[in-house]
Design a protein around this motif. Structure first.
Motif, PDB file in Angstrom:
ATOM      1  N   UNK A  49     -37.946 -19.141  -0.166  1.00  0.00           N
ATOM      2  CA  UNK A  49     -38.413 -20.514   0.056  1.00  0.00           C
ATOM      3  C   UNK A  49     -38.596 -20.781   1.543  1.00  0.00           C
ATOM      4  N   UNK A  50     -37.631 -20.364   2.346  1.00  0.00           N
ATOM      5  CA  UNK A  50     -37.745 -20.600   3.786  1.00  0.00           C
ATOM      6  C   UNK A  50     -38.849 -19.772   4.425  1.00  0.00           C
ATOM      7  N   UNK A  51     -39.092 -18.576   3.916  1.00  0.00           N
ATOM      8  CA  UNK A  51     -40.160 -17.765   4.505  1.00  0.00           C
ATOM      9  C   UNK A  51     -41.536 -18.336   4.174  1.00  0.00           C
ATOM     10  N   UNK A  52     -41.692 -18.965   3.026  1.00  0.00           N
ATOM     11  CA  UNK A  52     -42.988 -19.575   2.712  1.00  0.00           C
ATOM     12  C   UNK A  52     -43.186 -20.861   3.504  1.00  0.00           C
ATOM     13  N   UNK A  53     -42.112 -21.545   3.847  1.00  0.00           N
ATOM     14  CA  UNK A  53     -42.245 -22.761   4.647  1.00  0.00           C
ATOM     15  C   UNK A  53     -42.577 -22.443   6.090  1.00  0.00           C
ATOM     16  N   UNK A  54     -42.187 -21.280   6.601  1.00  0.00           N
ATOM     17  CA  UNK A  54     -42.415 -20.906   7.995  1.00  0.00           C
ATOM     18  C   UNK A  54     -43.814 -20.382   8.257  1.00  0.00           C
ATOM     19  N   UNK A  55     -44.620 -20.231   7.256  1.00  0.00           N
ATOM     20  CA  UNK A  55     -45.928 -19.608   7.427  1.00  0.00           C
ATOM     21  C   UNK A  55     -46.992 -20.555   7.971  1.00  0.00           C
ATOM     22  N   UNK A  82     -54.979 -22.029   6.076  1.00  0.00           N
ATOM     23  CA  UNK A  82     -53.691 -22.350   5.482  1.00  0.00           C
ATOM     24  C   UNK A  82     -53.922 -22.913   4.077  1.00  0.00           C
ATOM     25  N   UNK A  83     -53.297 -22.340   3.040  1.00  0.00           N
ATOM     26  CA  UNK A  83     -53.580 -22.770   1.666  1.00  0.00           C
ATOM     27  C   UNK A  83     -53.094 -24.185   1.352  1.00  0.00           C
ATOM     28  N   UNK A  84     -52.291 -24.788   2.234  1.00  0.00           N
ATOM     29  CA  UNK A  84     -51.830 -26.151   1.964  1.00  0.00           C
ATOM     30  C   UNK A  84     -52.888 -27.190   2.280  1.00  0.00           C
ATOM     31  N   UNK A  85     -54.017 -26.803   2.852  1.00  0.00           N
ATOM     32  CA  UNK A  85     -55.033 -27.783   3.223  1.00  0.00           C
ATOM     33  C   UNK A  85     -56.271 -27.590   2.410  1.00  0.00           C
TER      34      UNK A  85
END
Length: 85
Positions: A49-55, A82-85
């Motif tokens: 979880x933390x590694x995906x948040x740091x990307x 970035x896939x979040x956008x």
């Protein structure tokens, strides 16, 4: 805890739980193995979880300001890959 350390805890716990047949006075090795596997699994989930948040990455562009030698201005924008956008 890193992902590698979590996998190590899971492996050591599995060895203690399933492969060790020796008994130690006052210590229940299979129970210690289960505890290590649970701690390793929790650490693995948190590490992922933390590694995906740091990307998150930002694109930084630096341009010279016209008329002011030696001064720079920086524009920061979100990375369109970035896939979040």
């Amino acid at each position: 805890m890193t992902i590698g350390a979590s996998l190590l805890l899971i492996a050591v716990g599995a060895i203690l739980k399933f492969a060790v047949t020796t008994s130690v006075s006052g210590v229940d090795l299979p129970t210690i193995g289960v505890v290590l596997m649970v701690i390793g699994a929790v650490g693995l989930v948190l590490g992922l979880v933390l590694s995906t948040r740091r990307r998150r990455t930002d694109v930084v562009q630096t341009n010279d300001v016209p008329g002011a030698p030696g001064r720079r201005t920086t524009y920061v924008q979100d990375d369109p890959r970035d896939p979040r956008y």
